[in-house]
Write a protein that holds these residues in place. Sequence first.
Motif, mmCIF file in Angstrom:
data_model
loop_
_atom_site.group_PDB
_atom_site.id
_atom_site.type_symbol
_atom_site.label_atom_id
_atom_site.label_comp_id
_atom_site.label_asym_id
_atom_site.label_seq_id
_atom_site.Cartn_x
_atom_site.Cartn_y
_atom_site.Cartn_z
ATOM 1 N N TYR A 227 10.397 28.134 23.878
ATOM 2 C CA TYR A 227 10.924 27.290 24.952
ATOM 3 C C TYR A 227 11.065 25.842 24.483
ATOM 4 O O TYR A 227 12.098 25.477 23.918
ATOM 5 N N SER A 228 10.042 25.015 24.661
ATOM 6 C CA SER A 228 10.191 23.594 24.366
ATOM 7 C C SER A 228 8.839 22.894 24.366
ATOM 8 O O SER A 228 7.933 23.278 25.117
ATOM 9 N N PRO A 229 8.698 21.840 23.556
ATOM 10 C CA PRO A 229 7.531 20.960 23.740
ATOM 11 C C PRO A 229 7.649 20.236 25.083
ATOM 12 O O PRO A 229 8.720 20.203 25.697
ATOM 13 N N ALA A 230 6.558 19.640 25.517
ATOM 14 C CA ALA A 230 6.579 18.851 26.752
ATOM 15 C C ALA A 230 6.827 17.392 26.393
ATOM 16 O O ALA A 230 6.162 16.835 25.518
ATOM 17 N N TYR A 231 7.805 16.768 27.074
ATOM 18 C CA TYR A 231 8.185 15.390 26.770
ATOM 19 C C TYR A 231 7.844 14.472 27.947
ATOM 20 O O TYR A 231 7.966 14.863 29.113
ATOM 21 N N LEU A 232 7.453 13.247 27.606
ATOM 22 C CA LEU A 232 7.117 12.242 28.608
ATOM 23 C C LEU A 232 8.076 11.065 28.499
ATOM 24 O O LEU A 232 8.549 10.719 27.402
ATOM 25 N N ALA A 233 8.381 10.443 29.632
ATOM 26 C CA ALA A 233 9.261 9.277 29.662
ATOM 27 C C ALA A 233 8.560 8.063 29.064
ATOM 28 O O ALA A 233 7.331 8.033 28.915
ATOM 29 N N ALA A 234 9.341 7.032 28.732
ATOM 30 C CA ALA A 234 8.793 5.842 28.078
ATOM 31 C C ALA A 234 7.716 5.182 28.936
ATOM 32 O O ALA A 234 6.651 4.784 28.442
ATOM 33 N N GLY A 235 7.960 5.037 30.237
ATOM 34 C CA GLY A 235 6.968 4.430 31.117
ATOM 35 C C GLY A 235 5.677 5.225 31.154
ATOM 36 O O GLY A 235 4.578 4.652 31.169
ATOM 37 N N ASN A 236 5.803 6.541 31.139
ATOM 38 C CA ASN A 236 4.612 7.398 31.180
ATOM 39 C C ASN A 236 3.830 7.324 29.872
ATOM 40 O O ASN A 236 2.599 7.402 29.874
ATOM 41 N N LEU A 237 4.510 7.176 28.764
ATOM 42 C CA LEU A 237 3.828 7.028 27.479
ATOM 43 C C LEU A 237 2.986 5.750 27.454
ATOM 44 O O LEU A 237 1.853 5.740 26.957
ATOM 45 N N VAL A 238 3.531 4.680 28.002
ATOM 46 C CA VAL A 238 2.795 3.417 28.053
ATOM 47 C C VAL A 238 1.582 3.544 28.968
ATOM 48 O O VAL A 238 0.521 2.964 28.704
ATOM 49 N N VAL A 239 1.721 4.309 30.042
ATOM 50 C CA VAL A 239 0.583 4.562 30.938
ATOM 51 C C VAL A 239 -0.568 5.180 30.156
ATOM 52 O O VAL A 239 -1.727 4.731 30.241
ATOM 53 N N TYR A 240 -0.275 6.220 29.364
ATOM 54 C CA TYR A 240 -1.330 6.883 28.599
ATOM 55 C C TYR A 240 -1.890 5.975 27.505
ATOM 56 O O TYR A 240 -3.095 5.979 27.239
#
Length: 864
Positions: free
Chosen positions: A469-482
């Motif tokens: 299927y696919s890896p799970a991807y996060l948006a730029a804003g969400n990456l900064v949150v983490y």
Amino acid sequence: MAQNVTEIHDMGVDKKSSPYDEGRIDEKAPHDFAAEEATVDRTVEADFSVTEQDLLEAKALADSMSLEEVRALMEQVLKIHGNDPNFPHTIMTKIEEFLGNANILTNPEKYEEIIYEMKIEAALITNNSPYAEVRAVVDNHDDPTMPCSTIRAWVIGLIFSGALGAINQLFSIRMPAITVGLNVAQLLAYPVGKICEKALPDVGFTLFGSRHSLNPGPFSRKEHMLITIMANVAGSTPYTNNIIWSQYLPEYFNQSYAGQFSYQILVALSTNLIGYGMAGLTRRFLVYPSYCVWPASLVTIALNNAFHTESNVPVLGPLKKVFSMSRYTFFLWATLAMFVYFWLPNYLFLALSAFSWLSWISPNNMVLSNITGFSNGLGLNPWPTFDWNVLLFDGTDPLMVPFFSTLNKFLGMFCSFFVVIGIWWSNTYNTGYLPINSNKVYDNMGQRYNISRAINEKGLFDAERYEAYSPAYLAAGNLVVYLFFFAIYPATLTYILLNHRYEVSMGFKNLWNSLRRNKNTEAGQYKDVHNRLMAVYSEVPEWWYLIILLGAIGCGIGGIAGWETYTTPAVVFYGLILCFIFVIPVGIVKAMTGMEVTLNVLAEFIGGSWVQGNALAMNYFKSFGYVTCAHAVWFANDLKLAHYVKIPPKHTFAAQVVATLVSTFICTGILNFQMNDIPRVCTNEAPNKMTCPGINTFFTASVLWGTIGPKKIFGHNGQYTALMLGWPLGLLLPVITWYIQKQFPQKKWLRQIHPIVLLYGAMYWAPYNLSYVIPSVWIGWLSWIWCRSRFLGFWSKYNFVLSAAFTTGISVAAVIIFFSLDWSGVEVSWWGNDVVSEGCEGKPCLLKTLKEGEIFGPGPGQFH
């Protein structure tokens, strides 16, 4: 905060000529001591933000204080408040000058002015609070005979506890959810109490030497606050209900045993009660110390005062007008005004709420909308909203929390704004194919991640299906949150170690002393007025809290081990260990700044790494790891509330525990009604919008962290391994800040930099943005700096009442709008409502787009 106020007063003052220089007083010249004393009094009023009435009380006590007593007290103040951003910097500077001059003790006659001022300030600290915001709403007197734990208070409190638990649970699965908050309960409890005061007869009984009557007299502020505390603890729904939903529904784990009431109530009671034991043990760290202000409690007390304060002193306000309106009348008018106004930005004119006027200029301009947009952008807009509710996104408002907190939160978010832009515009991690600021999880086609394509029929991770299927991807804003979530945890521990280790060690000494058989009544005790007033009431023994803690542990172990949860009962102790490490640092930060560091991401990270591939077990690790500390902090806040209002500790303990039990059983009963009697619940076809958006997010996060696991996402050679730089960043930032503040102590503004609040602001992206924070800076400055420095009496009388009134008006209006219009689907369609969803504000505009059948990133079989 106060530092900025004093800077205003210091403007134009010749700093080269200190009033405390040796030999300043010319003994040969005639001296007008009355004029000098009046001048010093005005200086104290300005520097210490003290009203004339508080100063008069302090002067009466100051005359009886010796120089040795003042010096000893100021040494203690310097140790406790030396790194306290709430404490006025000008006063701290004078204390350091006073303690650093040995000649004051040997030649006191040459330093009459500074001695007089230090005595006044010592009296203020001893007889009141060192903080103007606390003095504004908290009474430094008490009447131990005032009714508190009365029959009517308990009946009203239990009714409101049950009602709030039922309403909040019932509508927690609605899109959008509806919540009846603390201020609504406090508002409604007052007329109910007054009706009981007028209608009930004075009949009762005597038990253990105390008479208990249906009507012991006027409805008191302590009764009202006890009811408020009960409603507050009952208003939050059990966090484990999220687990029950994810287990029970066929589209999720489809585990029918999750519908058993016995299982549900055991895990709910465990998570709801486990925080009490920790809150009780942290009283000497988070409740008794004066530096633990707890800003949210001040708003609740201000509302209580508005109902029960009979005195009404006119105050000078803006435009040189004298304001004589009582707090109660002011609260009613402000609540009514917000109730009427709230219909505009939240129903009739939505553009006032999402006032993204810059993106309206060119709605389809990708760059403009992503930078300035309210709904799908980063919200860079000088005035982005006319909706007060937007400013409450994190449970605070600019009238409640100190200005340094508001400003640090904004600065942190503004700095991380450029990090989000850099990640997105460079298409790092393929974020250009995704919305810039989203909290959703995506697949390699830019669609919502379909987790069912990566798990088997038992809900466990399936490597073959995942790789196809696919890896799970996060948006730029969400990456900064983490990134900044990872930074804030080590930063919190480091900050407390560097700046508040004395206070923490003093708390441990007090705790140890309380456990000794032969107690030292003088050792490390806090001497502020509120602790002295509370000393007349018997304290709750530690073993009471221990019993609650053991009961909660037993319920948790019974629920987890008694059913097929695929989870070790050790998860309960994992939550306690995590709480033990963080509850004091997190509590101190929230008590001083109003900002709470939550452990949800850390709990997910550790739990997901421990039980990788098992989403259900990760849910329990997340629940106990997050809820234990969060509840301990919330309960400590209520204990401080009771401490301020002088409610006997045993009454508070009983009210909290009983209200929690009542609410837990009622919420669990409502949960079963929702699962079994609402047709097609948690689907798009559910009636009355009962689509469970929060449950869907919870399930997706549980599978992302538990099934796929943090090792694949953040581990070695993981998808987002670089985000682990947040950990060393969190260790270094408080050290750098602490070092700079020590190197440049004369720079007063440096003392207002708070590294934890900076990180707190930096991690509040996705789905929030700058639009939620920017207005708070202007409003916070107007209230805490401009108004407080010029019209302290006016600010003290109305500021926190206004905060309570606005929140209450919004809550009441939201309930009526929901039941009268949203429930039946009545909508108003016109430009003022439709413009908020035009162009990129309706559908996110992406940096890069895919053609039909294309994917980004590694294809099937190219990742593991």
